[in-house]
Design a protein around this motif. Structure first.
Motif, PDB file in Angstrom:
ATOM      1  N   PHE A 150       0.793  -1.420  -0.103  1.00 17.28           N
ATOM      2  CA  PHE A 150      -0.083  -0.084   0.074  1.00 17.28           C
ATOM      3  C   PHE A 150       0.849   1.256   0.055  1.00 17.28           C
ATOM      4  O   PHE A 150       2.026   1.213   0.542  1.00 17.28           O
ATOM      5  CB  PHE A 150      -0.830   0.068   1.220  1.00 17.28           C
ATOM      6  CG  PHE A 150      -2.058  -1.111   1.198  1.00 17.28           C
ATOM      7  CD1 PHE A 150      -3.234  -0.500   0.549  1.00 17.28           C
ATOM      8  CD2 PHE A 150      -1.909  -2.196   1.684  1.00 17.28           C
ATOM      9  CE1 PHE A 150      -4.255  -1.570   0.481  1.00 17.28           C
ATOM     10  CE2 PHE A 150      -2.991  -2.925   1.654  1.00 17.28           C
ATOM     11  CZ  PHE A 150      -4.176  -2.886   0.850  1.00 17.28           C
ATOM     12  N   ALA A 151       0.471   2.371  -0.622  1.00 14.34           N
ATOM     13  CA  ALA A 151       1.128   3.548  -0.380  1.00 14.34           C
ATOM     14  C   ALA A 151       0.865   4.039   0.722  1.00 14.34           C
ATOM     15  O   ALA A 151      -0.234   3.887   1.452  1.00 14.34           O
ATOM     16  CB  ALA A 151       0.422   4.505  -1.588  1.00 14.34           C
ATOM     17  N   SER A 152       1.628   4.971   1.049  1.00 10.70           N
ATOM     18  CA  SER A 152       1.615   5.576   2.496  1.00 10.70           C
ATOM     19  C   SER A 152       0.116   6.396   2.768  1.00 10.70           C
ATOM     20  O   SER A 152      -0.244   6.286   3.984  1.00 10.70           O
ATOM     21  CB  SER A 152       2.948   6.480   2.805  1.00 10.70           C
ATOM     22  OG  SER A 152       2.657   7.530   1.927  1.00 10.70           O
ATOM     23  N   ASP A 153      -0.460   6.876   1.818  1.00  9.98           N
ATOM     24  CA  ASP A 153      -1.606   7.687   1.703  1.00  9.98           C
ATOM     25  C   ASP A 153      -2.688   6.768   1.429  1.00  9.98           C
ATOM     26  O   ASP A 153      -3.640   7.364   1.138  1.00  9.98           O
ATOM     27  CB  ASP A 153      -1.406   9.014   1.360  1.00  9.98           C
ATOM     28  CG  ASP A 153      -1.097   8.976  -0.154  1.00  9.98           C
ATOM     29  OD1 ASP A 153      -0.939   7.702  -0.761  1.00  9.98           O
ATOM     30  OD2 ASP A 153      -1.254   9.916  -0.708  1.00  9.98           O
ATOM     31  N   ALA A 154      -2.509   5.519   1.341  1.00  7.09           N
ATOM     32  CA  ALA A 154      -3.621   4.837   0.766  1.00  7.09           C
ATOM     33  C   ALA A 154      -5.028   4.686   1.521  1.00  7.09           C
ATOM     34  O   ALA A 154      -4.860   4.884   2.745  1.00  7.09           O
ATOM     35  CB  ALA A 154      -3.268   3.210   0.613  1.00  7.09           C
ATOM     36  N   ILE A 155      -6.119   4.271   0.856  1.00 12.88           N
ATOM     37  CA  ILE A 155      -7.494   4.260   1.296  1.00 12.88           C
ATOM     38  C   ILE A 155      -7.802   2.571   1.197  1.00 12.88           C
ATOM     39  O   ILE A 155      -7.922   2.329   0.214  1.00 12.88           O
ATOM     40  CB  ILE A 155      -8.411   5.256   0.979  1.00 12.88           C
ATOM     41  CG1 ILE A 155      -7.813   6.728   1.136  1.00 12.88           C
ATOM     42  CG2 ILE A 155      -9.698   5.138   1.533  1.00 12.88           C
ATOM     43  CD1 ILE A 155      -8.491   7.815   0.422  1.00 12.88           C
ATOM     44  N   VAL A 156      -8.346   2.381   2.090  1.00 13.07           N
ATOM     45  CA  VAL A 156      -9.201   0.952   2.256  1.00 13.07           C
ATOM     46  C   VAL A 156     -10.771   1.295   2.689  1.00 13.07           C
ATOM     47  O   VAL A 156     -10.821   1.875   3.716  1.00 13.07           O
ATOM     48  CB  VAL A 156      -8.497  -0.094   3.120  1.00 13.07           C
ATOM     49  CG1 VAL A 156      -9.292  -1.475   3.077  1.00 13.07           C
ATOM     50  CG2 VAL A 156      -7.338  -0.530   2.510  1.00 13.07           C
ATOM     51  N   HIS A 157     -11.562   0.913   1.776  1.00 16.08           N
ATOM     52  CA  HIS A 157     -12.994   0.865   2.052  1.00 16.08           C
ATOM     53  C   HIS A 157     -13.548  -0.391   2.338  1.00 16.08           C
ATOM     54  O   HIS A 157     -13.456  -1.446   1.726  1.00 16.08           O
ATOM     55  CB  HIS A 157     -13.797   1.423   0.960  1.00 16.08           C
ATOM     56  CG  HIS A 157     -13.371   2.680   0.324  1.00 16.08           C
ATOM     57  ND1 HIS A 157     -13.343   3.998   0.751  1.00 16.08           N
ATOM     58  CD2 HIS A 157     -12.475   2.766  -0.815  1.00 16.08           C
ATOM     59  CE1 HIS A 157     -12.880   4.764   0.017  1.00 16.08           C
ATOM     60  NE2 HIS A 157     -12.113   4.173  -0.799  1.00 16.08           N
ATOM     61  N   ASP A 158     -13.990  -0.736   3.734  1.00 22.59           N
ATOM     62  CA  ASP A 158     -14.498  -2.037   3.986  1.00 22.59           C
ATOM     63  C   ASP A 158     -15.496  -1.902   5.012  1.00 22.59           C
ATOM     64  O   ASP A 158     -15.130  -1.164   6.083  1.00 22.59           O
ATOM     65  CB  ASP A 158     -13.240  -3.053   4.505  1.00 22.59           C
ATOM     66  CG  ASP A 158     -13.674  -4.550   4.804  1.00 22.59           C
ATOM     67  OD1 ASP A 158     -14.498  -5.098   3.668  1.00 22.59           O
ATOM     68  OD2 ASP A 158     -13.317  -4.855   5.644  1.00 22.59           O
ATOM     69  N   GLU A 159     -16.454  -2.832   4.866  1.00 28.74           N
ATOM     70  CA  GLU A 159     -17.449  -2.844   5.932  1.00 28.74           C
ATOM     71  C   GLU A 159     -18.125  -1.264   6.413  1.00 28.74           C
ATOM     72  O   GLU A 159     -18.414  -1.160   7.546  1.00 28.74           O
ATOM     73  CB  GLU A 159     -17.114  -3.558   7.108  1.00 28.74           C
ATOM     74  CG  GLU A 159     -16.892  -4.976   6.798  1.00 28.74           C
ATOM     75  CD  GLU A 159     -16.633  -5.821   8.101  1.00 28.74           C
ATOM     76  OE1 GLU A 159     -16.101  -5.391   9.054  1.00 28.74           O
ATOM     77  OE2 GLU A 159     -16.996  -6.950   7.986  1.00 28.74           O
ATOM     78  N   GLY A 160     -18.433  -0.631   5.539  1.00 29.96           N
ATOM     79  CA  GLY A 160     -18.901   0.695   5.836  1.00 29.96           C
ATOM     80  C   GLY A 160     -17.952   1.836   6.370  1.00 29.96           C
ATOM     81  O   GLY A 160     -18.299   3.091   6.842  1.00 29.96           O
ATOM     82  N   GLN A 161     -16.440   1.281   6.425  1.00 27.49           N
ATOM     83  CA  GLN A 161     -15.649   2.228   6.984  1.00 27.49           C
ATOM     84  C   GLN A 161     -14.370   2.582   6.208  1.00 27.49           C
ATOM     85  O   GLN A 161     -14.075   1.704   5.120  1.00 27.49           O
ATOM     86  CB  GLN A 161     -15.229   1.677   8.290  1.00 27.49           C
ATOM     87  CG  GLN A 161     -16.100   1.667   9.448  1.00 27.49           C
ATOM     88  CD  GLN A 161     -15.600   1.134  10.809  1.00 27.49           C
ATOM     89  OE1 GLN A 161     -14.282   0.781  10.874  1.00 27.49           O
ATOM     90  NE2 GLN A 161     -16.286   1.279  11.680  1.00 27.49           N
ATOM     91  N   ASP A 162     -13.642   3.540   6.141  1.00 29.11           N
ATOM     92  CA  ASP A 162     -12.717   3.782   5.508  1.00 29.11           C
ATOM     93  C   ASP A 162     -11.431   3.954   6.417  1.00 29.11           C
ATOM     94  O   ASP A 162     -11.659   4.609   7.620  1.00 29.11           O
ATOM     95  CB  ASP A 162     -12.728   5.246   4.635  1.00 29.11           C
ATOM     96  CG  ASP A 162     -14.000   5.593   3.788  1.00 29.11           C
ATOM     97  OD1 ASP A 162     -14.087   4.583   3.157  1.00 29.11           O
ATOM     98  OD2 ASP A 162     -14.318   6.721   3.483  1.00 29.11           O
ATOM     99  N   HIS A 163     -10.153   3.285   5.940  1.00 31.80           N
ATOM    100  CA  HIS A 163      -9.066   3.327   6.756  1.00 31.80           C
ATOM    101  C   HIS A 163      -8.058   4.159   5.914  1.00 31.80           C
ATOM    102  O   HIS A 163      -7.743   3.574   4.670  1.00 31.80           O
ATOM    103  CB  HIS A 163      -8.842   1.697   7.054  1.00 31.80           C
ATOM    104  CG  HIS A 163      -9.994   1.028   7.608  1.00 31.80           C
ATOM    105  ND1 HIS A 163     -10.304   1.095   8.754  1.00 31.80           N
ATOM    106  CD2 HIS A 163     -10.885   0.372   6.956  1.00 31.80           C
ATOM    107  CE1 HIS A 163     -11.411   0.295   9.073  1.00 31.80           C
ATOM    108  NE2 HIS A 163     -11.855  -0.003   8.059  1.00 31.80           N
ATOM    109  N   VAL A 164      -7.365   4.933   6.316  1.00 30.67           N
ATOM    110  CA  VAL A 164      -6.492   5.967   5.654  1.00 30.67           C
ATOM    111  C   VAL A 164      -4.916   5.919   6.003  1.00 30.67           C
ATOM    112  O   VAL A 164      -4.924   6.158   7.353  1.00 30.67           O
ATOM    113  CB  VAL A 164      -7.091   7.252   5.586  1.00 30.67           C
ATOM    114  CG1 VAL A 164      -6.008   8.167   4.834  1.00 30.67           C
ATOM    115  CG2 VAL A 164      -8.610   7.411   5.177  1.00 30.67           C
ATOM    116  N   GLY A 165      -4.111   5.507   5.371  1.00 32.90           N
ATOM    117  CA  GLY A 165      -2.804   5.500   5.860  1.00 32.90           C
ATOM    118  C   GLY A 165      -2.398   4.271   6.268  1.00 32.90           C
ATOM    119  O   GLY A 165      -3.132   3.165   6.511  1.00 32.90           O
ATOM    120  N   ALA A 166      -0.923   4.069   5.907  1.00 35.73           N
ATOM    121  CA  ALA A 166      -0.496   2.735   6.455  1.00 35.73           C
ATOM    122  C   ALA A 166      -0.705   2.171   7.965  1.00 35.73           C
ATOM    123  O   ALA A 166      -1.138   0.932   7.926  1.00 35.73           O
ATOM    124  CB  ALA A 166       1.013   2.738   6.275  1.00 35.73           C
TER     125      ALA A 166
END
Length: 106
Positions: free
Chosen positions: A26-42
């Motif tokens: 993942f990029a250091s500022d990546a975003i993951v969208h899962d189960e209705g939430q966003d997870h930002v950063g490593a």
């Protein structure tokens, strides 16, 4: 299956339950969208991944991959400790400069 190398690394880390690989995926500022939430950063992505592994003890096995615009879509069989296991999920990845910049799971 013709999958970008960075995505092969992600699914290998998932199978091996190795969170140290995530920093290379993942990029250091990546975003993951899962189960209705966003997870930002490593750090947030690593915490999300570890929490999901602890909760579901799951593994995703890619079935096929295709391009849809700027997204690479991977259909995977996911099995673990959750109702109706195994299920099929679609992982949506945006790759920039050789790293995953964004990921979503549906």
């Amino acid at each position: 299956m013709d999958m970008p190398e960075i995505l092969s690394a992600y699914f290998a880390a998932d199978k091996g339950k190795d969170p140290s690989v995530l920093s290379n995926v993942f990029a250091s500022d990546a975003i993951v969208h899962d189960e209705g939430q966003d997870h930002v950063g490593a750090d947030a992505i690593r915490d999300w991944w570890l929490a999901a592994k602890a909760k579901y003890n799951h593994v995703a096995e890619p079935i096929d991959v295709h391009q849809a615009g700027d997204e690479t879509v991977v259909r995977a069989k996911v099995s673990g400790q959750f109702p109706n296991s195994p299920i099929e999920l679609r992982y949506f990845f945006v790759i920039k400069e050789g790293k995953v910049a964004e990921m979503g799971v549906k």
